[in-house]
Motif scaffolding. Structure first.
Motif, PDB file in Angstrom:
ATOM      1  N   SER A 166       0.835  -1.203   0.000  1.00  0.00           N
ATOM      2  CA  SER A 166       0.000   0.000   0.000  1.00  0.00           C
ATOM      3  C   SER A 166       0.866   1.246   0.000  1.00  0.00           C
ATOM      4  O   SER A 166       2.042   1.211   0.319  1.00  0.00           O
ATOM      5  CB  SER A 166      -0.925  -0.012   1.228  1.00  0.00           C
ATOM      6  N   SER A 167       0.245   2.370  -0.326  1.00  0.00           N
ATOM      7  CA  SER A 167       0.997   3.621  -0.426  1.00  0.00           C
ATOM      8  C   SER A 167       1.503   4.059   0.937  1.00  0.00           C
ATOM      9  O   SER A 167       0.959   3.696   1.968  1.00  0.00           O
ATOM     10  CB  SER A 167       0.107   4.710  -1.025  1.00  0.00           C
ATOM     11  N   GLU A 168       2.553   4.850   0.930  1.00  0.00           N
ATOM     12  CA  GLU A 168       3.129   5.354   2.160  1.00  0.00           C
ATOM     13  C   GLU A 168       3.330   6.849   2.035  1.00  0.00           C
ATOM     14  O   GLU A 168       3.334   7.405   0.943  1.00  0.00           O
ATOM     15  CB  GLU A 168       4.441   4.655   2.471  1.00  0.00           C
ATOM     16  N   THR A 169       3.486   7.521   3.141  1.00  0.00           N
ATOM     17  CA  THR A 169       3.686   8.961   3.161  1.00  0.00           C
ATOM     18  C   THR A 169       5.176   9.261   3.062  1.00  0.00           C
ATOM     19  O   THR A 169       5.985   8.634   3.747  1.00  0.00           O
ATOM     20  CB  THR A 169       3.130   9.552   4.475  1.00  0.00           C
ATOM     21  N   VAL A 170       5.514  10.204   2.218  1.00  0.00           N
ATOM     22  CA  VAL A 170       6.902  10.619   2.077  1.00  0.00           C
ATOM     23  C   VAL A 170       6.990  12.135   2.208  1.00  0.00           C
ATOM     24  O   VAL A 170       6.056  12.845   1.854  1.00  0.00           O
ATOM     25  CB  VAL A 170       7.521  10.190   0.714  1.00  0.00           C
ATOM     26  N   GLU A 171       8.092  12.609   2.729  1.00  0.00           N
ATOM     27  CA  GLU A 171       8.319  14.042   2.858  1.00  0.00           C
ATOM     28  C   GLU A 171       8.856  14.578   1.542  1.00  0.00           C
ATOM     29  O   GLU A 171       9.736  13.977   0.929  1.00  0.00           O
ATOM     30  CB  GLU A 171       9.330  14.297   3.968  1.00  0.00           C
ATOM     31  N   VAL A 172       8.338  15.712   1.090  1.00  0.00           N
ATOM     32  CA  VAL A 172       8.802  16.348  -0.133  1.00  0.00           C
ATOM     33  C   VAL A 172       9.491  17.646   0.259  1.00  0.00           C
ATOM     34  O   VAL A 172       8.916  18.482   0.943  1.00  0.00           O
ATOM     35  CB  VAL A 172       7.625  16.635  -1.096  1.00  0.00           C
ATOM     36  N   ASN A 173      10.741  17.799  -0.171  1.00  0.00           N
ATOM     37  CA  ASN A 173      11.509  19.000   0.128  1.00  0.00           C
ATOM     38  C   ASN A 173      11.297  19.992  -1.015  1.00  0.00           C
ATOM     39  O   ASN A 173      11.693  19.734  -2.148  1.00  0.00           O
ATOM     40  CB  ASN A 173      12.984  18.641   0.265  1.00  0.00           C
ATOM     41  N   ILE A 174      10.691  21.122  -0.751  1.00  0.00           N
ATOM     42  CA  ILE A 174      10.388  22.107  -1.781  1.00  0.00           C
ATOM     43  C   ILE A 174      11.657  22.649  -2.422  1.00  0.00           C
ATOM     44  O   ILE A 174      11.640  23.101  -3.570  1.00  0.00           O
ATOM     45  CB  ILE A 174       9.504  23.253  -1.236  1.00  0.00           C
ATOM     46  N   GLN A 175      12.802  22.556  -1.736  1.00  0.00           N
ATOM     47  CA  GLN A 175      14.062  23.007  -2.318  1.00  0.00           C
ATOM     48  C   GLN A 175      14.408  22.211  -3.579  1.00  0.00           C
ATOM     49  O   GLN A 175      15.115  22.686  -4.446  1.00  0.00           O
ATOM     50  CB  GLN A 175      15.199  22.908  -1.292  1.00  0.00           C
ATOM     51  N   ASP A 176      13.865  20.998  -3.677  1.00  0.00           N
ATOM     52  CA  ASP A 176      14.083  20.198  -4.877  1.00  0.00           C
ATOM     53  C   ASP A 176      13.408  20.817  -6.103  1.00  0.00           C
ATOM     54  O   ASP A 176      13.727  20.484  -7.239  1.00  0.00           O
ATOM     55  CB  ASP A 176      13.552  18.770  -4.695  1.00  0.00           C
ATOM     56  N   LYS A 177      12.455  21.715  -5.873  1.00  0.00           N
ATOM     57  CA  LYS A 177      11.731  22.365  -6.973  1.00  0.00           C
ATOM     58  C   LYS A 177      12.307  23.738  -7.310  1.00  0.00           C
ATOM     59  O   LYS A 177      11.806  24.429  -8.178  1.00  0.00           O
ATOM     60  CB  LYS A 177      10.246  22.533  -6.624  1.00  0.00           C
ATOM     61  N   LEU A 178      13.352  24.146  -6.602  1.00  0.00           N
ATOM     62  CA  LEU A 178      14.011  25.425  -6.844  1.00  0.00           C
ATOM     63  C   LEU A 178      15.404  25.164  -7.416  1.00  0.00           C
ATOM     64  O   LEU A 178      15.893  24.045  -7.399  1.00  0.00           O
ATOM     65  CB  LEU A 178      14.124  26.221  -5.536  1.00  0.00           C
ATOM     66  N   GLY A 179      16.056  26.181  -7.917  1.00  0.00           N
ATOM     67  CA  GLY A 179      17.384  26.002  -8.497  1.00  0.00           C
ATOM     68  C   GLY A 179      17.300  25.390  -9.879  1.00  0.00           C
ATOM     69  O   GLY A 179      16.323  25.579 -10.602  1.00  0.00           O
ATOM     70  N   VAL A 180      18.294  24.626 -10.243  1.00  0.00           N
ATOM     71  CA  VAL A 180      18.385  24.061 -11.592  1.00  0.00           C
ATOM     72  C   VAL A 180      17.261  23.063 -11.831  1.00  0.00           C
ATOM     73  O   VAL A 180      17.046  22.146 -11.047  1.00  0.00           O
ATOM     74  CB  VAL A 180      19.751  23.361 -11.808  1.00  0.00           C
ATOM     75  N   GLN A 181      16.556  23.263 -12.905  1.00  0.00           N
ATOM     76  CA  GLN A 181      15.538  22.328 -13.369  1.00  0.00           C
ATOM     77  C   GLN A 181      15.985  21.910 -14.762  1.00  0.00           C
ATOM     78  O   GLN A 181      15.832  22.646 -15.726  1.00  0.00           O
ATOM     79  CB  GLN A 181      14.146  22.973 -13.410  1.00  0.00           C
ATOM     80  N   ASP A 182      16.590  20.749 -14.863  1.00  0.00           N
ATOM     81  CA  ASP A 182      17.278  20.342 -16.082  1.00  0.00           C
ATOM     82  C   ASP A 182      16.807  18.975 -16.532  1.00  0.00           C
ATOM     83  O   ASP A 182      17.049  17.980 -15.856  1.00  0.00           O
ATOM     84  CB  ASP A 182      18.789  20.325 -15.810  1.00  0.00           C
ATOM     85  N   GLU A 183      16.153  18.918 -17.641  1.00  0.00           N
ATOM     86  CA  GLU A 183      15.666  17.644 -18.171  1.00  0.00           C
ATOM     87  C   GLU A 183      16.686  16.966 -19.085  1.00  0.00           C
ATOM     88  O   GLU A 183      16.591  15.787 -19.346  1.00  0.00           O
ATOM     89  CB  GLU A 183      14.359  17.861 -18.948  1.00  0.00           C
ATOM     90  N   GLU A 184      17.646  17.727 -19.590  1.00  0.00           N
ATOM     91  CA  GLU A 184      18.634  17.158 -20.509  1.00  0.00           C
ATOM     92  C   GLU A 184      19.702  16.408 -19.730  1.00  0.00           C
ATOM     93  O   GLU A 184      20.224  16.899 -18.738  1.00  0.00           O
ATOM     94  CB  GLU A 184      19.289  18.264 -21.336  1.00  0.00           C
ATOM     95  N   GLN A 185      19.994  15.209 -20.184  1.00  0.00           N
ATOM     96  CA  GLN A 185      21.042  14.421 -19.536  1.00  0.00           C
ATOM     97  C   GLN A 185      22.008  13.921 -20.591  1.00  0.00           C
ATOM     98  O   GLN A 185      21.617  13.281 -21.561  1.00  0.00           O
ATOM     99  CB  GLN A 185      20.443  13.238 -18.788  1.00  0.00           C
ATOM    100  N   ASN A 186      23.261  14.247 -20.406  1.00  0.00           N
ATOM    101  CA  ASN A 186      24.329  13.767 -21.273  1.00  0.00           C
ATOM    102  C   ASN A 186      25.162  12.816 -20.429  1.00  0.00           C
ATOM    103  O   ASN A 186      25.877  13.249 -19.530  1.00  0.00           O
ATOM    104  CB  ASN A 186      25.183  14.933 -21.764  1.00  0.00           C
ATOM    105  N   ARG A 187      25.042  11.534 -20.715  1.00  0.00           N
ATOM    106  CA  ARG A 187      25.737  10.519 -19.917  1.00  0.00           C
ATOM    107  C   ARG A 187      26.481   9.590 -20.865  1.00  0.00           C
ATOM    108  O   ARG A 187      25.910   9.102 -21.840  1.00  0.00           O
ATOM    109  CB  ARG A 187      24.730   9.748 -19.078  1.00  0.00           C
ATOM    110  N   TYR A 188      27.758   9.359 -20.553  1.00  0.00           N
ATOM    111  CA  TYR A 188      28.611   8.554 -21.421  1.00  0.00           C
ATOM    112  C   TYR A 188      29.420   7.551 -20.614  1.00  0.00           C
ATOM    113  O   TYR A 188      29.711   7.772 -19.443  1.00  0.00           O
ATOM    114  CB  TYR A 188      29.594   9.458 -22.185  1.00  0.00           C
ATOM    115  N   GLU A 189      29.780   6.467 -21.277  1.00  0.00           N
ATOM    116  CA  GLU A 189      30.755   5.545 -20.725  1.00  0.00           C
ATOM    117  C   GLU A 189      32.017   5.687 -21.567  1.00  0.00           C
ATOM    118  O   GLU A 189      31.956   5.863 -22.777  1.00  0.00           O
ATOM    119  CB  GLU A 189      30.249   4.101 -20.729  1.00  0.00           C
TER     120      GLU A 189
END
Length: 181
Positions: free
Chosen positions: A64-87
């Motif tokens: 069943s679902s559980e309660t989690v704390e959400v830190n609003i600071q995660d919604k501030l600052g850099v909001q970046d959807e682009e990911q460049n990842r290499y091996e």
């Protein structure tokens, strides 16, 4: 604020993958093509993580679902959807299934800083302590890192070992072809 606070000369002209690709070219040149350094897109994780396995993983999907704390600071600052990842890895002539990963490279829309997660042995020789993750803030710093890694004792020994294995494979293949004919 004034425009005099800023510089408008591009210093870091190359993205991290281009810097690394350029540095890797010396591997093929110096090993006469027996070992090749490659950089390719990568989609997996680049840091250690925990993973549920077995019955615990199966039960968590129906739990069943559980309660989690959400830190609003995660919604501030850099909001970046682009990911460049290499091996970044080594491949060896004649050993089609062999790959030796040197590092992972990760950054978003902005090229620098780039996160480098390095093989432990190389990181120890590069940094002198057990640190495997590095934030690289400039093209020059990345070039310096790559040069140090490519010329360290661990890498030289590894490259020699891989050259030897490629040569053994060549000899074995040549003998097989002679016996076959």
């Amino acid at each position: 604020m004034s425009s005099e606070l800023f510089t408008f000369e591009l210093v870091d002209k190359l993205k991290p993958e281009a810097v690394i690709r350029k540095c890797l070219e010396q591997i093929s040149d110096e090993t006469r093509g027996y070992v090749v350094g490659k950089i390719e897109a990568y989609t997996g994780p680049i840091v250690s993580y925990t993973k549920k396995v077995g019955i615990g993983a199966a039960l968590s999907s129906i739990q069943s679902s559980e309660t989690v704390e959400v830190n609003i600071q995660d919604k501030l600052g850099v909001q970046d959807e682009e990911q460049n990842r290499y091996e970044v890895y080594l491949s060896v002539k004649g050993l089609e299934h062999y790959k030796y990963r040197i590092m992972f490279v990760d950054y978003g829309t902005v090229s620098y800083p780039a996160r480098i997660v390095m093989n432990e042995e190389l990181a120890l020789e590069y940094w002198g302590q057990w640190k495997t993750s590095f934030d690289i803030h400039s093209m020059d710093s990345l070039e310096e890192m790559m040069e140090k890694i490519l010329h360290c004792g661990t890498m030289i020994r590894l490259l020699q070992s891989l050259i030897n294995e490629a040569l053994r494979k060549e000899v074995a293949d040549a003998e097989f072809m002679r016996e076959k004919n």
